[in-house]
Design an enzyme around this catalytic site. Sequence first.
Site, PDB file in Angstrom:
ATOM      1  CE1 TYR A 141      47.218   7.351  74.462  1.00 36.35           C
ATOM      2  CE2 TYR A 141      47.899   8.821  76.266  1.00 36.35           C
ATOM      3  CZ  TYR A 141      47.153   8.082  75.671  1.00 36.35           C
ATOM      4  OH  TYR A 141      45.734   7.842  76.203  1.00 36.35           O
ATOM      5  CE  LYS A 192      42.349  -7.222  77.238  1.00 32.54           C
ATOM      6  NZ  LYS A 192      41.179  -7.957  77.979  1.00 32.54           N
ATOM      7  CG  ASP A 224      39.635  -6.927  80.965  1.00 29.96           C
ATOM      8  OD1 ASP A 224      40.723  -7.119  81.403  1.00 29.96           O
ATOM      9  OD2 ASP A 224      39.135  -7.948  80.336  1.00 29.96           O
ATOM     10  CG  ASP A 248      44.915   9.397  79.210  1.00 33.40           C
ATOM     11  OD1 ASP A 248      44.508  10.181  80.244  1.00 33.40           O
ATOM     12  OD2 ASP A 248      44.850   9.587  78.023  1.00 33.40           O
ATOM     13  CG  ASP A 252      40.762  11.036  83.251  1.00 33.58           C
ATOM     14  OD1 ASP A 252      41.733  11.718  84.290  1.00 33.58           O
ATOM     15  OD2 ASP A 252      40.665  11.657  82.426  1.00 33.58           O
TER      16      ASP A 252
END
Length: 362
Positions: A141, A192, A224, A248, A252
């Site tokens: 980000y 990852k 994943d 992020d 959620d």
Amino acid sequence: MTKKIALLAGDGIGQEIVAEAIKVLNCLQQDFGFNAELETAAIGGAGYDQYGKPLPDETLALCEQADAILFGAIGGPQYDQLERELRPEKGLLNLRSSLALFSNLRPAILYPQLANASSLKSELVAGLDIMIVRELTGGIYFGQPRGIRVLDNGERQGYNTMLYAEHEIERIARSAFDIAMLRDRRLCSVDKANVLEVSELWREVVSRVAVDYPDVELEHMYVDNASMQLVRAPRQFDVIVTTNLFGDILSDTAAMLTGSIGMLPSASLDQNGKGLYEPVHGSAPDIAGKNMANPLATILSLAMMLRYSLEQSELASVVETAVGKVLDQGLRTADIADGAASVSTSEMGGAVTAALRVLGQR
Ligand code: NAD
């Protein structure tokens, strides 16, 4: 020494929900010997209305001096036409970056009384209590270079860069290990590393930090798989630590497991444990001023503040117990009432305070 708490109610339902958290704070002062200096300041649209900017200098100065900040919510349609720098959201973003709040704590706790609100079967989520620690000030980000460029063949290409320096990984890892020490002492680091070099370094540094926390059981998981496990068997997790982007998304997903946005607290901490505590939800303009918002996410954010910034773990547990008692009594604001009778914001805050008083007399 007396702790200083900055109270930034903000906009919309922010004013109503922070008022209920103040009732709880007053009760802690009167009945539990808790000692704190409370000071309010304007932020977001309220900051713009009073001082012409969403993070007024006075507010920033107060937050810099404070030991912890309780934040309500910001935003509203009346501010949507302002230029970007003056919009309420900018007040919160600037505050987070000015205070270097790099560690974002997003708990996903399912109160057994609300098990039916979850999108998963209640037997999968009953008793769920996960803490997601998301790195908040680095990663893709913020990484440079970023942009949209035109290639030699005239086609446009978008690009971002996921960057993590060792010190950034180390400090978020330490923050997560410290939190795991206050909980069940299990930490899952999500990355990852099978594809991304930045994740390879992440995994190496987290493993290095683990040596200083022999009591915490560390596990690594690819993102994943983590997303799959969160909806398959979420109770396997205690604390999850991950990057800005992965956090992020995963936080959620975890929030959905609990059903109601009105129940979810959060915290953002700096290197010394100073923090900004806020409900996950926004200013809910659709219900603002109607005395129907759920104040529990804010009250639970206050409990987090007691635990993570003010070294008052016992008081934090007392506040959480009081919230549980009120739910046991069957009290529900409209968002968690599932169509049944509901109580107002102030009635819910009053009920938590009354439950606290009873606990204080024991
Ligand atoms: P929102 O979270 O404000 O509302 C989404 C839905 O959830 C609405 O139907 C609302 O009524 C409901 N809701 C939210 N909090 C609730 C509570 N405590 N009790 C009961 N119901 C609740 O999100 P939105 O509608 O997308 O955004 C509204 C404004 O809030 C926008 O200006 C947005 O920028 C801002 N916002 C601020 C923050 C923040 O302050 N950290 C976060 C998200 C959005």
